[in-house]
Design a protein around this motif. Structure first.
Motif, PDB file in Angstrom:
ATOM      1  N   LEU A 123     -35.487 -17.535  24.465  1.00 32.94           N
ATOM      2  CA  LEU A 123     -36.354 -18.053  23.458  1.00 32.94           C
ATOM      3  C   LEU A 123     -37.847 -18.480  24.176  1.00 32.94           C
ATOM      4  O   LEU A 123     -37.739 -18.275  25.454  1.00 32.94           O
ATOM      5  N   SER A 124     -38.568 -19.030  23.313  1.00 33.87           N
ATOM      6  CA  SER A 124     -40.013 -19.295  23.833  1.00 33.87           C
ATOM      7  C   SER A 124     -40.152 -20.841  23.181  1.00 33.87           C
ATOM      8  O   SER A 124     -39.722 -21.165  22.266  1.00 33.87           O
ATOM      9  N   LEU A 125     -40.684 -21.608  24.496  1.00 29.57           N
ATOM     10  CA  LEU A 125     -41.106 -22.973  23.809  1.00 29.57           C
ATOM     11  C   LEU A 125     -41.886 -23.240  22.817  1.00 29.57           C
ATOM     12  O   LEU A 125     -41.993 -24.006  22.069  1.00 29.57           O
ATOM     13  N   ASP A 126     -42.779 -22.148  22.763  1.00 30.30           N
ATOM     14  CA  ASP A 126     -43.679 -21.871  21.704  1.00 30.30           C
ATOM     15  C   ASP A 126     -43.283 -21.171  20.360  1.00 30.30           C
ATOM     16  O   ASP A 126     -43.938 -20.868  19.374  1.00 30.30           O
ATOM     17  N   ASP A 127     -42.012 -21.014  20.143  1.00 33.12           N
ATOM     18  CA  ASP A 127     -41.267 -20.408  18.839  1.00 33.12           C
ATOM     19  C   ASP A 127     -41.493 -21.454  17.847  1.00 33.12           C
ATOM     20  O   ASP A 127     -41.151 -22.751  17.986  1.00 33.12           O
ATOM     21  N   ASP A 128     -41.774 -21.122  16.583  1.00 36.59           N
ATOM     22  CA  ASP A 128     -41.597 -21.744  15.367  1.00 36.59           C
ATOM     23  C   ASP A 128     -39.891 -22.137  15.141  1.00 36.59           C
ATOM     24  O   ASP A 128     -39.224 -21.094  15.305  1.00 36.59           O
ATOM     25  N   VAL A 129     -39.833 -23.456  15.362  1.00 36.90           N
ATOM     26  CA  VAL A 129     -38.204 -23.871  14.994  1.00 36.90           C
ATOM     27  C   VAL A 129     -37.785 -23.067  13.877  1.00 36.90           C
ATOM     28  O   VAL A 129     -36.464 -22.963  14.007  1.00 36.90           O
ATOM     29  N   ARG A 130     -38.408 -22.606  12.886  1.00 32.87           N
ATOM     30  CA  ARG A 130     -37.526 -22.082  11.718  1.00 32.87           C
ATOM     31  C   ARG A 130     -37.189 -20.464  12.232  1.00 32.87           C
ATOM     32  O   ARG A 130     -36.509 -19.944  11.472  1.00 32.87           O
ATOM     33  N   ILE A 131     -37.614 -20.013  13.291  1.00 31.44           N
ATOM     34  CA  ILE A 131     -36.885 -18.774  13.550  1.00 31.44           C
ATOM     35  C   ILE A 131     -35.722 -18.818  14.133  1.00 31.44           C
ATOM     36  O   ILE A 131     -34.689 -18.155  13.761  1.00 31.44           O
ATOM     37  N   HIS A 132     -35.317 -20.100  14.538  1.00 33.82           N
ATOM     38  CA  HIS A 132     -34.046 -20.404  14.711  1.00 33.82           C
ATOM     39  C   HIS A 132     -33.223 -21.034  13.916  1.00 33.82           C
ATOM     40  O   HIS A 132     -31.932 -20.953  13.726  1.00 33.82           O
ATOM     41  N   LEU A 133     -33.878 -21.926  13.036  1.00 32.67           N
ATOM     42  CA  LEU A 133     -33.300 -22.819  12.016  1.00 32.67           C
ATOM     43  C   LEU A 133     -33.992 -22.501  10.655  1.00 32.67           C
ATOM     44  O   LEU A 133     -34.891 -23.343  10.267  1.00 32.67           O
ATOM     45  N   PRO A 134     -33.945 -21.589  10.130  1.00 32.87           N
ATOM     46  CA  PRO A 134     -34.537 -21.200   8.924  1.00 32.87           C
ATOM     47  C   PRO A 134     -34.360 -22.024   7.591  1.00 32.87           C
ATOM     48  O   PRO A 134     -35.073 -22.267   6.644  1.00 32.87           O
ATOM     49  N   GLY A 140     -45.898 -26.386   5.996  1.00 32.21           N
ATOM     50  CA  GLY A 140     -47.372 -26.054   5.933  1.00 32.21           C
ATOM     51  C   GLY A 140     -47.802 -25.543   7.311  1.00 32.21           C
ATOM     52  O   GLY A 140     -48.926 -24.880   7.311  1.00 32.21           O
ATOM     53  N   THR A 141     -47.540 -26.303   8.317  1.00 32.87           N
ATOM     54  CA  THR A 141     -47.734 -26.061   9.627  1.00 32.87           C
ATOM     55  C   THR A 141     -46.853 -25.685  10.669  1.00 32.87           C
ATOM     56  O   THR A 141     -45.778 -26.554  10.375  1.00 32.87           O
ATOM     57  N   PRO A 142     -46.702 -24.690  11.488  1.00 33.62           N
ATOM     58  CA  PRO A 142     -45.559 -24.305  12.378  1.00 33.62           C
ATOM     59  C   PRO A 142     -45.372 -25.560  13.155  1.00 33.62           C
ATOM     60  O   PRO A 142     -46.173 -26.105  13.873  1.00 33.62           O
ATOM     61  N   VAL A 143     -44.083 -25.862  13.221  1.00 32.67           N
ATOM     62  CA  VAL A 143     -43.639 -26.701  14.270  1.00 32.67           C
ATOM     63  C   VAL A 143     -42.810 -26.090  15.248  1.00 32.67           C
ATOM     64  O   VAL A 143     -41.918 -25.463  15.095  1.00 32.67           O
ATOM     65  N   THR A 144     -43.330 -26.124  16.602  1.00 34.29           N
ATOM     66  CA  THR A 144     -42.546 -25.467  17.737  1.00 34.29           C
ATOM     67  C   THR A 144     -41.479 -26.253  18.378  1.00 34.29           C
ATOM     68  O   THR A 144     -41.406 -27.184  18.168  1.00 34.29           O
ATOM     69  N   LEU A 145     -40.907 -25.487  19.296  1.00 38.95           N
ATOM     70  CA  LEU A 145     -39.662 -26.155  20.066  1.00 38.95           C
ATOM     71  C   LEU A 145     -40.413 -27.156  21.090  1.00 38.95           C
ATOM     72  O   LEU A 145     -39.793 -28.142  21.258  1.00 38.95           O
ATOM     73  N   ARG A 146     -41.602 -26.781  21.301  1.00 36.42           N
ATOM     74  CA  ARG A 146     -42.321 -27.619  22.463  1.00 36.42           C
ATOM     75  C   ARG A 146     -42.746 -28.992  21.635  1.00 36.42           C
ATOM     76  O   ARG A 146     -42.630 -30.087  22.311  1.00 36.42           O
ATOM     77  N   HIS A 147     -42.997 -28.856  20.433  1.00 38.32           N
ATOM     78  CA  HIS A 147     -43.179 -30.136  19.533  1.00 38.32           C
ATOM     79  C   HIS A 147     -42.052 -30.974  19.622  1.00 38.32           C
ATOM     80  O   HIS A 147     -42.101 -32.202  19.618  1.00 38.32           O
ATOM     81  N   LEU A 148     -40.940 -30.242  19.513  1.00 39.85           N
ATOM     82  CA  LEU A 148     -39.576 -31.295  19.290  1.00 39.85           C
ATOM     83  C   LEU A 148     -39.509 -31.708  20.922  1.00 39.85           C
ATOM     84  O   LEU A 148     -39.099 -32.959  20.698  1.00 39.85           O
ATOM     85  N   LEU A 149     -39.556 -30.982  21.704  1.00 40.90           N
ATOM     86  CA  LEU A 149     -39.233 -31.318  23.133  1.00 40.90           C
ATOM     87  C   LEU A 149     -40.170 -32.719  23.547  1.00 40.90           C
ATOM     88  O   LEU A 149     -39.605 -33.407  24.244  1.00 40.90           O
ATOM     89  N   THR A 150     -41.393 -32.520  22.800  1.00 45.87           N
ATOM     90  CA  THR A 150     -42.428 -33.733  23.599  1.00 45.87           C
ATOM     91  C   THR A 150     -42.723 -34.813  22.383  1.00 45.87           C
ATOM     92  O   THR A 150     -43.507 -35.639  22.665  1.00 45.87           O
ATOM     93  N   HIS A 151     -41.903 -34.962  21.359  1.00 44.56           N
ATOM     94  CA  HIS A 151     -42.139 -35.818  20.336  1.00 44.56           C
ATOM     95  C   HIS A 151     -43.155 -35.763  19.764  1.00 44.56           C
ATOM     96  O   HIS A 151     -43.764 -36.790  19.483  1.00 44.56           O
ATOM     97  N   THR A 152     -43.697 -34.646  19.313  1.00 43.46           N
ATOM     98  CA  THR A 152     -45.093 -34.404  18.724  1.00 43.46           C
ATOM     99  C   THR A 152     -45.048 -33.880  17.143  1.00 43.46           C
ATOM    100  O   THR A 152     -46.005 -33.298  16.650  1.00 43.46           O
ATOM    101  N   SER A 153     -43.693 -33.580  16.764  1.00 43.21           N
ATOM    102  CA  SER A 153     -43.410 -32.723  15.708  1.00 43.21           C
ATOM    103  C   SER A 153     -44.201 -33.051  14.272  1.00 43.21           C
ATOM    104  O   SER A 153     -44.499 -32.540  13.605  1.00 43.21           O
ATOM    105  N   GLY A 154     -43.971 -34.343  14.162  1.00 38.73           N
ATOM    106  CA  GLY A 154     -44.307 -34.982  12.691  1.00 38.73           C
ATOM    107  C   GLY A 154     -43.292 -35.048  11.778  1.00 38.73           C
ATOM    108  O   GLY A 154     -43.486 -35.480  10.623  1.00 38.73           O
TER     109      GLY A 154
END
Length: 607
Positions: A123-134, A140-154
Motif C-alpha cells: 500500500l502507499s501512505l498516500d492512498d485514498d482510504v476509499r481504495i481499501h475501504l470503499p 468531496g476531498t480525498p482522505v489518505t492513510l497518512r491523514h488517518l495516521l497523523t490525526h488530520t483527516s477531518g
C-alpha cells in the motif's frame, strides 16, 4: 535488574477518562532517531526503588487497583515494580508480568504495521482510504492513510460523536466496529480540509485497522501477532478484539466511585487499531528497544514514524505516525500516553540517554502527573530544572479528560500546530485596578471555553468551566502568573480606565481570549426540541433559573452559559452549542460540538 514487590493504593478521586488518550500537541523539534551509544550510559540512581516508592506511596493497600512501572536502559529492564491489585474480587496482586490495557499507547503498533506494509509495497501512505475501504463515503476531498495516521483527516472522532448522540460509553455502552463506522458514513461533510488541522482522532486508527485486514486478508489481531509482536518476542501482547474476550493473566480495570470504593470499567468497544492492546512491561521494553535499533522493520519505517507532520499551512507539529516527538526536562522524548475508561499508560523513550520509562495502571482515576514525577526520579540528574518541563495540567484544555475536567486526557485538546496570538500588555509597573480585569473571556480558538477572572478576598483568581479557582500572582504591570499551572495571563489594556477587552493565556503557546458582553438575552428564542439525523438523538432546550439547560435521553442535563451572539458553552459532551436563525430571526437549528466532533446539526422541531 531491580524488582520491587507489590505495593498498594489508596483511592485517587479524579475524573473518569472516556476517550483513548491523546498526547498534547506542540511545536516540533528535530525528531530523527539516533543509534544507541552504549559507550556513555547514564547511571541510574542507586536508590531508584525508594524514589519510586515515595512517588507511589498512595498505592499502598490491598483493596484498590494500582500500577506497574519499569525503567528501561540499553534495551533491558533496569528496574521494575508493581503496586496495588490486579483483581479486587479475588484479591490478586499486580506483578510486573501482569497484562494491562495500554489504551492509545497502542497506536504506534498500528502505525508501524501500516508503515511496514508501505515499505513492502502493499500500500502507499498516500492512498485514498476509499481504495481499501470503499464503504467510506466520498466527502468531496480525498482522505489518505497518512491523514488517518497523523490525526488530520477531518473525520469526526466516533466516541465523542456518539456521546453527543446520547451514548454513555463511560458507563460501558457497547460500541461495535459497525456502529463506529456508521459515524463516518453518516457524516455529511469533513470537519476540516484533510491535512489542514491536527485533531486527535480514534476514528482514523479504527479505519487503519480495517485497512490492514483488507490488504493482508487476515484478521487484524492475528496479522499483528504474526508480523509485529512475534518477531520482537512480544509473546505476552494480545489484542482484545471484543471487550468481553477473556485475556489470561490480565488485570481488571476499575473506576473509583465518588462515595469511595470501585466498580469494574469495561474496555472501550470498537477500539481495535486505536487501542485494545493488553501487554506487559517486558514486552513494552522489547518494543522500546526496537525504536532504538530498528531490528524489525528497519530504519526507514522508524524514520517514517518519527518524522513530524507538516500541515497544509506549513506549520510543523510534534506528531508523527502514531507517536509524538518533543522534549521533557530538556531531553528529546519519543512518547505516547494512553487511557480508556479504567486504564492509563505512559510510554516514553529518551534517545540521548538510551533509556526510557513505562507506566501502566488499572485505576481509572490514575493521575497523569505521576509519570512525570517517576521520570524525574529516574532521570532527574540528566534533566534540566523542572521549570523547563511543560505543565502537566492545562487551563485551556477544551476536551478535558476525554470527558471530564481533570483526568489523564486533560492536556490533550488537539492543539498541535495551532496558530497562536502574540502577547500584549505591559510587563512593568503596578497591577491595574481589579475592576478593569474581572470578567468572562472566551478563547478565540475555542469560543465555548470561558475563562472567568474574579476577585476572591483580596486577590484575583481565574478558572475555566468545571475547574477550581487558581490564584493570580502579579508579575509586573498587566501580567499575572498562575503558579499552580506554570502559566501566565496578560491583559490588554487600552487608554483610560476601560475594562480589558481581551487577554492572552500563555500556556503551551499564546491563546487570545476576548471579553464577553453579558447583556440580557431573550432566552425563550432558543426554547424548543432539536433533532439530529446524523447522531439519531433529540435535544430539548429549556430555561431553568435564568439559564438555558439542554436535556436528552440517557445523559445528565447540561447547563449552558452565554459566550457571544447565539453561541453558548456547556459541559461534555456539549462543550459548545451554536444556534442559527433564518432571515426573520427565528431559530431554525443548532450545532453541537466538543472539539473532536464538531458542528453536528440538530434541526428544530416545530411545536
Amino acid at each position: 535488574m531491580q524488582t520491587v514487590p507489590r505495593r498498594s493504593l489508596s483511592a485517587i478521586a479524579l475524573a473518569i477518562p472516556l476517550l483513548l488518550l491523546s498526547p498534547p500537541g506542540a511545536e516540533a523539534t528535530d525528531s530523527h532517531l539516533p543509534g544507541p551509544d552504549p559507550s556513555d550510559p547514564f547511571a541510574l540512581p542507586a536508590d531508584l526503588g525508594e524514589r519510586f516508592d515515595a512517588v507511589l506511596s498512595e498505592f499502598d493497600s490491598d483493596d484498590a487497583p494500582g500500577v506497574v512501572a519499569a525503567v528501561v536502559q540499553g534495551g533491558r529492564i533496569a528496574f521494575q515494580g508493581a503496586w496495588g491489585m490486579a483483581n479486587l474480587s479475588h484479591r490478586i496482586p499486580l506483578t510486573p508480568e501482569t497484562r494491562i490495557n495500554i489504551g492509545s499507547t497502542a497506536k504506534q503498533f498500528t502505525a508501524f504495521a501500516v508503515a511496514l506494509l508501505a515499505e513492502e509495497g502493499r500500500l502507499s501512505l498516500d492512498d485514498d482510504v476509499r481504495i481499501h475501504l470503499p464503504e467510506v463515503p466520498d466527502l468531496g476531498t480525498p482522505v489518505t492513510l497518512r491523514h488517518l495516521l497523523t490525526h488530520t483527516s477531518g473525520y469526526r472522532e466516533f466516541i465523542n460523536a456518539l456521546a453527543i448522540g446520547g451514548w454513555r460509553i463511560e458507563d460501558s455502552d457497547f460500541v461495535g466496529r459497525e456502529e463506529a463506522l456508521r459515524v463516518v458514513q453518516r457524516q455529511p461533510e469533513l470537519q476540516n480540509a484533510p491535512g489542514a488541522e491536527w485533531n486527535y482522532n480514534n476514528t482514523g486508527y479504527l479505519l487503519l485497522g480495517m485497512v490492514v485486514e483488507r490488504v493482508t486478508g487476515e484478521p487484524f489481531p492475528a496479522w499483528m501477532e504474526a508480523n509485529v509482536f512475534a518477531p520482537l518476542g512480544m509473546d505476552d501482547t494480545v489484542i482484545r478484539e471484543d471487550p468481553r474476550q477473556v485475556v489470561p493473566g490480565a488485570a481488571y480495570g476499575y473506576r473509583p466511585l465518588p462515595e469511595g470504593g470501585f466498580r469494574h470499567g469495561q474496555d472501550v468497544g470498537a477500539a481495535v487499531g486505536a487501542g485494545s492492546v493488553y501487554t506487559t512491561l517486558a514486552d513494552m521494553a522489547r518494543w522500546m528497544e526496537n525504536l532504538s535499533t530498528g531490528r524489525h522493520g528497519g530504519r526507514t519505517v522508524l524514520e517514517a514514524m518519527t518524522t513530524p507532520t507538516v500541515l497544509t499551512s506549513g506549520r510543523t507539529t510534534t506528531y508523527g505516525l502514531g507517536i509524538e516527538m518533543d522534549r521533557e526536562g530538556g531531553l528529546r522524548r519519543i512518547h505516547h500516553p494512553g487511557g480508556d475508561i479504567a486504564h492509563y499508560s505512559h510510554f516514553a523513550w529518551f534517545p540521548e540517554l538510551e533509556a526510557g520509562i513505562i507506566v501502566v495502571s488499572n485505576h481509572g482515576g490514575f493521575s497523569s502527573t505521576i509519570p512525570a514525577h517517576l521520570t524525574r526520579a529516574a532521570f532527574g540528574e540528566a534533566m534540566a530544572p523542572e521549570s523547563a518541563d511543560a505543565p502537566a495540567e492545562t487551563m485551556a484544555s477544551g476536551e478535558p479528560d476525554g470527558a471530564g475536567p481533570s483526568g489523564p486526557d486533560a492536556a490533550s485538546a488537539g492543539t498541535a500546530g495551532a496558530a497562536t496570538g502574540g502577547a500584549e500588555g505591559s510587563g512593568a509597573g503596578p497591577p491595574p485596578s481589579p475592576d478593569r480585569l474581572v470578567g468572562r473571556y472566551a478563547l478565540e480558538a475555542q469560543p465555548g471555553f470561558i475563562l472567568t477572572v474574579r476577585e476572591e478576598g483580596e486577590r484575583l483568581v481565574a478558572h475555566g468551566p468545571g475547574q477550581p479557582p487558581f490564584p493570580l500572582d502579579p508579575a509586573g504591570g498587566s501580567r499575572f502568573a498562575i503558579p499552580a499551572l506554570g502559566a501566565e495571563l496578560t491583559f490588554h489594556l487600552e487608554d483610560g480606565e476601560a475594562p480589558a477587552p481581551r487577554l492572552v493565556l500563555h500556556q503551551g503557546g499564546d491563546h487570545v481570549a476576548h471579553r464577553l458582553d453579558d447583556a440580557p438575552l431573550a432566552l425563550q428564542d432558543f426554547v424548543a426540541s432539536y433533532r439530529s439525523a446524523e447522531v439519531e438523538n433529540t435535544l430539548h432546550v429549556e430555561v431553568d433559573e435564568g439559564a438555558l439547560v439542554v436535556r436528552q435521553r440517557r445523559r445528565d442535563p447540561v447547563r449552558l452559559h452565554h459566550v457571544d451572539g447565539d453561541t453558548f458553552g456547556g459541559a461534555f459532551p456539549l462543550l459548545q452549542v451554536t444556534f442559527h436563525r433564518d432571515g426573520e430571526g427565528r431559530v431554525t437549528h443548532l450545532e453541537a460540538s466538543n472539539v473532536r466532533a464538531r458542528g453536528i446539526r440538530f434541526r428544530r422541531l416545530d411545536p
